[in-house]
Design an enzyme around this catalytic site. Sequence first.
Site, mmCIF file in Angstrom:
data_model
loop_
_atom_site.group_PDB
_atom_site.id
_atom_site.type_symbol
_atom_site.label_atom_id
_atom_site.label_comp_id
_atom_site.label_asym_id
_atom_site.label_seq_id
_atom_site.Cartn_x
_atom_site.Cartn_y
_atom_site.Cartn_z
ATOM 1 N N HIS A 116 136.017 63.676 95.123
ATOM 2 C CA HIS A 116 134.849 63.874 94.487
ATOM 3 C C HIS A 116 134.751 65.061 93.394
ATOM 4 C CE1 HIS A 116 132.025 61.773 97.544
ATOM 5 N NE2 HIS A 116 132.775 61.067 97.396
ATOM 6 N N CYS A 152 139.095 58.381 102.028
ATOM 7 C CA CYS A 152 139.917 57.147 101.748
ATOM 8 C C CYS A 152 139.014 56.354 101.351
ATOM 9 C CB CYS A 152 140.603 56.707 103.110
ATOM 10 S SG CYS A 152 141.600 55.304 102.834
ATOM 11 N N MET A 167 138.580 59.439 108.096
ATOM 12 C CA MET A 167 139.282 59.730 106.794
ATOM 13 C C MET A 167 138.677 60.366 105.874
ATOM 14 S SD MET A 167 142.085 56.876 105.798
ATOM 15 C CE MET A 167 143.704 57.903 105.275
ATOM 16 N N HIS A 272 121.174 74.109 110.300
ATOM 17 C CA HIS A 272 120.513 75.584 110.648
ATOM 18 C C HIS A 272 121.199 76.292 111.797
ATOM 19 C CE1 HIS A 272 116.651 77.602 111.930
ATOM 20 N NE2 HIS A 272 117.385 77.399 113.173
ATOM 21 N N HIS A 323 119.782 70.067 112.355
ATOM 22 C CA HIS A 323 118.460 70.116 112.850
ATOM 23 C C HIS A 323 117.648 69.009 112.835
ATOM 24 C CE1 HIS A 323 115.017 72.296 114.473
ATOM 25 N NE2 HIS A 323 115.731 73.407 114.569
#
Length: 358
Positions: A116, A152, A167, A272, A323
Site C-alpha cells: 500500500h 499477498c 499473509m 485502546h 475495544h
Amino acid sequence: MKLTTQYVFLLIFSSLFFTTEVFAKPPSASRIEQELVPPPLLPQHDQNYKGQPRTIAVTLTIEEKEIEIDDGVYLQALTFNGSVPAPIIVATENDFVEVTLINPATNQMFHNIDFHAATGAMGGASITGINPGEKTILRFKATKPGVFVYHCAPGGRVTPFHVVAGMNGAILVLPRDGLRDAQNKKIDYDKAYYLGEQDFYLPKDDNGQFIRYANINEAMTPTIDLMQSLIPSHIVFNGRVGALTGNNALTAAVGEKVLFIHSQANRDSRPHIIGGHADLVWQGGSFSNQPLKDMETWFVPGGAAVAALYEFKQPGLYAYVNHNLIEAIQLGAAAHIQVSGSWNNELMQSVLPPTPIN
C-alpha cells in the site's frame, strides 16, 4: 499445478512490466541490507535520518506451514518469513525499498505482494507473481511517509483467503528528520512495537471441534466458504491467542515514549490502552497530517495501519485491546504491557480500600 484464470491474467500482465521495473538499474543511493525480525519488534533503524535517499533491501520468503493459534487449535497458514503478521519493514521517505520475494519449491501456491506504500502496478502485485520454485525482485520509491499494510493479492476469491491465512504485514516510512507532534515539534520514541491484528476463520466439525487440516489445499475451500459469513472464529494479535500476554507481554518503563504500530489488513479495529491513552495518533497512518492528541480509543480501518505514541506515567500491567470487547475478550484481540517504575499518587491513589458497608 493447475492455474486459475486470475493467475494466468496476472502472469500475462506482469510480463508487460518486467523489463522496465524489476530489472531497472538501481538508483545511485547507499544500500542497506535490512535484517527483518519477528513482530512485535522492529528492525534496527534511524528515526531521524536526514541524508540522501538509500536503498533498503529486504528478503521475504514465503512459508506455507501449520501454526497453533490457540491451545490445540491449528491453522494451515500462509506467511512471509514464517510469522503472522509478517515482519515490519522500516524506511525513510524517498528511500527505495527493494524486496526479494522467494516462493520455495516446497510450497503449493502462487503468490505475489501488494504494498500500500507503493505507486503503480497494483502496489507491485501485478509484477511480482511467482509460482513455487521462483523468486522475483521489486523496487519502489517510498514517497509517502506513514505506516502502511502490505499483503499477498493473487487475484479473485483467493486473495482474501491468502490475507486471512496470515499473509500480511506493515511498512513504516518515517518522515525525513523524524516525527512531529501536534505543534510541529520534533518528537522521538524510546521503543516501538508492531501489533498485527488478524481475523481467522476456522471451520468446525459436526461435534463443534475445530478441524485440523493436513495441508493448505485441503483447508482452502471450506475456509473460503466460512469466510463469506464475515464471522471470524478468532481475532488475535500477532498470530495467536495470548501471543503478547504473560511472559510475552510487551515491556516499558515510566517516562518512556512508546510508538505502537497497529495494522489490520481485513477488518476495522479500535485500539485502546486500558489505564492509559494515546498522546498522539496519526489517524489513517499518514505522517504528513497533524496527529490527533490525547485519544482514549482510536480507529484502524480495515486495510490500513495506524501509529500511536504514548508516554507511560504509572507502573503496572496495562491491557492493549481492540475495544470491541467481545473481540478482545472472547475472540482473543488483547495484549499486555508490563511497565516498571515508581507510582505517582497524584495521578491515582486508593482513598478507601474495599470496606464492608455498615
